[in-house]
Scaffold this motif. Structure first.
Motif, PDB file in Angstrom:
ATOM      1  N   ASP A  91       0.842  -1.193   0.000  1.00 48.95           N
ATOM      2  CA  ASP A  91       0.000   0.000   0.000  1.00 48.95           C
ATOM      3  C   ASP A  91       0.879   1.245   0.000  1.00 48.95           C
ATOM      4  OD1 ASP A  91      -2.180  -1.714   0.236  1.00 48.95           O
ATOM      5  OD2 ASP A  91      -2.225  -1.561   2.425  1.00 48.95           O
ATOM      6  N   TYR A 100      -3.415   4.182  -2.582  1.00 46.76           N
ATOM      7  CA  TYR A 100      -3.348   3.139  -3.609  1.00 46.76           C
ATOM      8  C   TYR A 100      -2.823   1.846  -3.012  1.00 46.76           C
ATOM      9  CZ  TYR A 100      -2.514   1.116  -8.267  1.00 46.76           C
ATOM     10  OH  TYR A 100      -2.543   0.333  -9.390  1.00 46.76           O
ATOM     11  N   SER A 101      -3.247   0.721  -3.603  1.00 45.33           N
ATOM     12  CA  SER A 101      -2.734  -0.600  -3.261  1.00 45.33           C
ATOM     13  C   SER A 101      -2.335  -1.306  -4.546  1.00 45.33           C
ATOM     14  CB  SER A 101      -3.796  -1.427  -2.528  1.00 45.33           C
ATOM     15  OG  SER A 101      -4.157  -0.834  -1.301  1.00 45.33           O
ATOM     16  N   TRP A 106       0.790  -6.337 -11.328  1.00 49.70           N
ATOM     17  CA  TRP A 106       1.016  -4.947 -11.734  1.00 49.70           C
ATOM     18  C   TRP A 106       2.213  -4.794 -12.669  1.00 49.70           C
ATOM     19  CZ3 TRP A 106       5.721  -2.784 -10.740  1.00 49.70           C
ATOM     20  CH2 TRP A 106       6.486  -3.312  -9.695  1.00 49.70           C
ATOM     21  N   GLN A 112      -0.140   0.304 -14.423  1.00 49.15           N
ATOM     22  CA  GLN A 112      -0.016   0.017 -13.001  1.00 49.15           C
ATOM     23  C   GLN A 112       1.423   0.078 -12.514  1.00 49.15           C
ATOM     24  OE1 GLN A 112      -2.161  -3.511 -11.775  1.00 49.15           O
ATOM     25  NE2 GLN A 112      -3.963  -2.978 -12.984  1.00 49.15           N
ATOM     26  N   VAL A 115       1.882   5.258  -9.586  1.00 46.13           N
ATOM     27  CA  VAL A 115       0.688   5.878  -9.025  1.00 46.13           C
ATOM     28  C   VAL A 115       0.914   7.383  -9.039  1.00 46.13           C
ATOM     29  CG1 VAL A 115       1.504   5.753  -6.617  1.00 46.13           C
ATOM     30  CG2 VAL A 115      -0.947   5.915  -7.095  1.00 46.13           C
ATOM     31  N   ARG A 166      -6.516  11.004  -7.032  1.00 39.85           N
ATOM     32  CA  ARG A 166      -5.625   9.970  -7.571  1.00 39.85           C
ATOM     33  C   ARG A 166      -6.011   9.682  -9.018  1.00 39.85           C
ATOM     34  NH1 ARG A 166      -5.732   4.798  -8.963  1.00 39.85           N
ATOM     35  NH2 ARG A 166      -7.847   4.464  -8.174  1.00 39.85           N
ATOM     36  N   ALA A 168      -6.874   7.703 -11.945  1.00 36.42           N
ATOM     37  CA  ALA A 168      -7.314   6.334 -12.199  1.00 36.42           C
ATOM     38  C   ALA A 168      -7.174   5.958 -13.670  1.00 36.42           C
ATOM     39  CB  ALA A 168      -8.768   6.160 -11.758  1.00 36.42           C
ATOM     40  N   GLU A 335      -9.935   9.350  -8.897  1.00 36.10           N
ATOM     41  CA  GLU A 335     -10.631   8.970  -7.671  1.00 36.10           C
ATOM     42  C   GLU A 335     -10.527  10.122  -6.682  1.00 36.10           C
ATOM     43  OE1 GLU A 335     -10.420   5.848  -3.910  1.00 36.10           O
ATOM     44  OE2 GLU A 335      -9.087   5.545  -5.638  1.00 36.10           O
TER      45      GLU A 335
END
Length: 411
Positions: A91, A100-101, A106, A112, A115, A166, A168, A335
């Motif tokens: 995380d 984010y996680s 990823w 991915q 972030v 964030r 997305a 997000e």
């Protein structure tokens, strides 16, 4: 400011001659050689990883950061050693708020590999921490902290210093070529956004492009590059509507930004292309006529709406009126995260069980590591409403200097 994690010296990377400062500000961890899993990532050779055995010493803390609004981006990488877990999951938090996680797999999905979030720095310090979920040691390739316009991505009453946005999804439509703002020659006050290139949607759309100049671009507060509006995905006679789906987290709010420009030479007047924009089946914008709203062809139009996702899929639909074909140049989805109270002890910045003195953690970057730049004049926040059309031009004489000197990095 850009940090190459694990690097012992400053580094410049091609082709844009981007400067990355040597590693500093970390509270623990170890450096290692890096394996970069995606073409998106900067060509750096080292990383910093945080072994579970180090306990709570799992953060970067940068002090003496000028107050303002920042685009923060962290790239992930793999340790170039077969004895380590090939793909850790963990995380990420910024200033005490989890943003984010990492998901399993990823390292095989370009989007991915990093972030990105937009945050406010209000107390002249920035902290990001990495929390292992039990699958390998968190490993960080680089950290970017890029100042943007104070009002960037204003989307309504929820926007503010208690909110984190964030990224997305962000994509440029039609060209199929991915790019950063720097590749487009964008204004640095827009940050250095990554745009994933898509030439069509899975079930609809055809690419189109133009070399015609586009007006009303690179305008405060978001400073979008002109190239973004010179390509698009457009409907055809067989499928005039356009539709796109993406995975989201349920019961979360998302701010969605639509970039539009009428670049089809066959569309010359109002009423010739009209469509609705729907989010999960609900109309967000009705009777969108780009030429009417933007004031003509080859002019940029930005629309923004906020939606709460009830399920795990966000569906964006461009539903045409009879005789029209839908068009879209670019899409951004963020997000909306409510920032939590900052608790440094919880983040492991200052914990007597692991540190002999909290003062050892006062790490600041060198004064030359933040280049003084003129920030756009911070006017009172404007209530854009639902239909956001960026038409205000930046005036160099309405500027303020937003840089402040920092103290030396402690060794």
């Amino acid at each position: 400011m850009r940090i190459s994690c694990g690097a012992r010296d400053d580094i410049t990377t091609k082709p844009t001659n981007t400067l990355w400062y040597r590693d500093f500000g970390y509270t623990g961890g170890k450096f290692a050689n890096a394996t970069v899993p995606s073409f998106i990532e900067p060509p750096l050779k080292t990383l910093r990883y945080f072994p579970l055995s180090d306990g709570l010493q799992n953060c970067y803390k940068i002090n003496n950061v000028p107050r303002g609004h920042y685009q923060v981006r962290l790239f992930f990488a793999l340790i170039a050693d077969p004895s380590f877990d090939s793909e850790p999951t963990y995380d990420i938090s910024i200033d005490g708020t989890q943003i984010y996680s990492l998901k399993s797999g990823w390292s095989n999905i370009d989007e991915q590999s990093f972030v990105e979030a937009y945050v406010f720095v209000t107390d002249r310090s920035f902290t990001t921490c990495f929390h292992s979920t039990g699958h390998g040691d968190p490993s960080i390739l680089s950290i970017e902290i890029l100042q943007t316009d104070d009002n960037a991505y204003y989307f309504g009453p929820l926007w503010g210093k208690g909110t984190v946005l964030r990224t997305a999804k962000r994509m440029t439509c039609g060209s199929g070529k991915s790019a950063f703002d720097e590749d487009y020659g964008g204004n640095h006050w827009g940050g250095d956004r990554f745009w994933l290139g898509v030439s069509s949607f899975p079930d609809s759309g055809q690419p189109t492009s133009t070399e015609h100049n586009i007006s009303q671009t690179s305008i405060s507060p978001n400073f979008y590059p002109e190239n973004l509006y010179q390509s698009a995905i457009i409907g055809d006679d067989e499928q005039p509507d356009l539709s796109f789906q993406m995975e989201v987290d349920p019961n979360k709010k998302y701010s969605v930004w639509f970039h539009l420009s009428e670049i089809d030479s066959k569309i010359t007047g109002e009423g010739q292309r009209v469509f609705d924009i729907l989010l999960n089946g609900d109309i967000a914008f009705e009777n969108v006529d780009i030429i009417r709203k933007a004031g003509g062809s080859y002019a940029a139009l930005v629309l923004n709406s906020t939606v709460e996702a009830s399920g795990r899929i966000l569906t964006i639909t461009f539903r045409t009126k009879p005789g029209s074909h839908a068009i879209i140049n670019a899409i951004e989805v963020f997000e909306v995260i409510v920032a939590e109270s900052r608790t440094l002890a919880k983040e492991g910045i200052c914990n007597a069980g692991h540190m002999t003195s909290c003062s050892n953690l006062v790490l600041t970057y060198r004064p030359w590591s933040l280049v003084a730049r003129e920030a756009p004049y911070a006017k009172s926040r404007t209530q854009f409403g639902r239909d956001v059309q960026m038409t205000k031009h930046y005036r160099p004489h309405e500027a303020r200097n937003n840089a402040e000197s920092g103290s030396n990095l402690l060794s």
